[in-house]
Design a protein around this motif. Structure first.
Motif, PDB file in Angstrom:
ATOM      1  N   PRO A  78      37.446 -65.388  36.664  1.00 16.01           N
ATOM      2  CA  PRO A  78      37.962 -65.114  35.677  1.00 16.01           C
ATOM      3  C   PRO A  78      37.744 -65.566  34.308  1.00 16.01           C
ATOM      4  N   GLY A  79      36.597 -64.895  33.194  1.00 17.45           N
ATOM      5  CA  GLY A  79      36.166 -65.413  31.735  1.00 17.45           C
ATOM      6  C   GLY A  79      34.873 -65.306  31.624  1.00 17.45           C
ATOM      7  N   SER A  92      31.133 -63.240  33.319  1.00 20.86           N
ATOM      8  CA  SER A  92      30.079 -61.957  33.064  1.00 20.86           C
ATOM      9  C   SER A  92      29.448 -61.251  33.842  1.00 20.86           C
ATOM     10  N   ARG A 116      34.527 -55.563  25.125  1.00 18.32           N
ATOM     11  CA  ARG A 116      34.179 -56.833  26.397  1.00 18.32           C
ATOM     12  C   ARG A 116      33.585 -55.719  26.913  1.00 18.32           C
ATOM     13  N   ASN A 152      31.628 -58.707  29.960  1.00 14.12           N
ATOM     14  CA  ASN A 152      31.871 -59.644  29.301  1.00 14.12           C
ATOM     15  C   ASN A 152      33.591 -60.123  29.726  1.00 14.12           C
ATOM     16  N   SER A 153      34.291 -61.598  29.981  1.00 16.92           N
ATOM     17  CA  SER A 153      35.268 -61.430  29.492  1.00 16.92           C
ATOM     18  C   SER A 153      36.459 -61.022  30.768  1.00 16.92           C
ATOM     19  N   LEU A 154      35.583 -61.155  31.859  1.00 15.44           N
ATOM     20  CA  LEU A 154      36.159 -60.085  33.012  1.00 15.44           C
ATOM     21  C   LEU A 154      37.853 -60.569  32.819  1.00 15.44           C
ATOM     22  N   ILE A 155      37.744 -60.016  33.540  1.00 14.93           N
ATOM     23  CA  ILE A 155      40.219 -60.352  34.147  1.00 14.93           C
ATOM     24  C   ILE A 155      39.753 -60.097  35.406  1.00 14.93           C
ATOM     25  N   ASP A 165      39.483 -55.949  36.374  1.00 20.42           N
ATOM     26  CA  ASP A 165      38.221 -55.579  36.520  1.00 20.42           C
ATOM     27  C   ASP A 165      37.810 -54.893  37.294  1.00 20.42           C
TER      28      ASP A 165
END
Length: 120
Positions: free
Chosen positions: A14-15, A17, A66, A83-86, A89
């Motif tokens: 998480p967070g 890229s 994102r 970016n900023s993947l959670i 996703d």
């Protein structure tokens, strides 16, 4: 005669890229709009982002700020920078392109899909 090959998926925290790529090959006269979709088991495939032949872009609400879609027409390739993947996703990501194999009409072509997993 036309093939879309994706690459760049994988496991990310998480967070983090990732950059997805989708290269078109074969009998290509022209490429119009290019898109990225994603799908999780049990849910419908959903549009993530799109880019027109002229470079105009649009994004799903969850992707705005994102994700960035881009294309390299010299390489017949589209990209999706995430970016900023959670964890939400996490999905199989598919590329899609409108491709003309001659000068008359466009058809829709799909990549094979690439798994993106966001997990710690």
């Amino acid at each position: 005669q036309v093939q879309l090959v994706e690459s760049g998926g994988g496991l990310v925290q998480p967070g983090g890229s990732l950059m997805l790529s989708c290269a078109a090959s074969g009998r290509i006269f022209a490429i119009g709009a290019m898109r990225w979709y994603r799908q999780v088991p049990g849910k419908e495939r959903e549009l993530v982002a799109a880019i027109s032949g002229g470079g105009s872009t649009n994004y799903a609400d969850f992707a705005k700020g994102r994700f960035t879609i881009s294309r390299d027409d010299a390489q017949n390739t589209e990209y999706l920078r995430m970016n900023s993947l959670i964890p939400e996703d996490t999905a199989v990501y598919y590329c899609n392109a409108q491709i003309a194999t001659d000068g008359t009409s466009y058809g829709a072509y799909w990549g094979q899909g690439t798994q993106v997993t966001v997990s710690s």
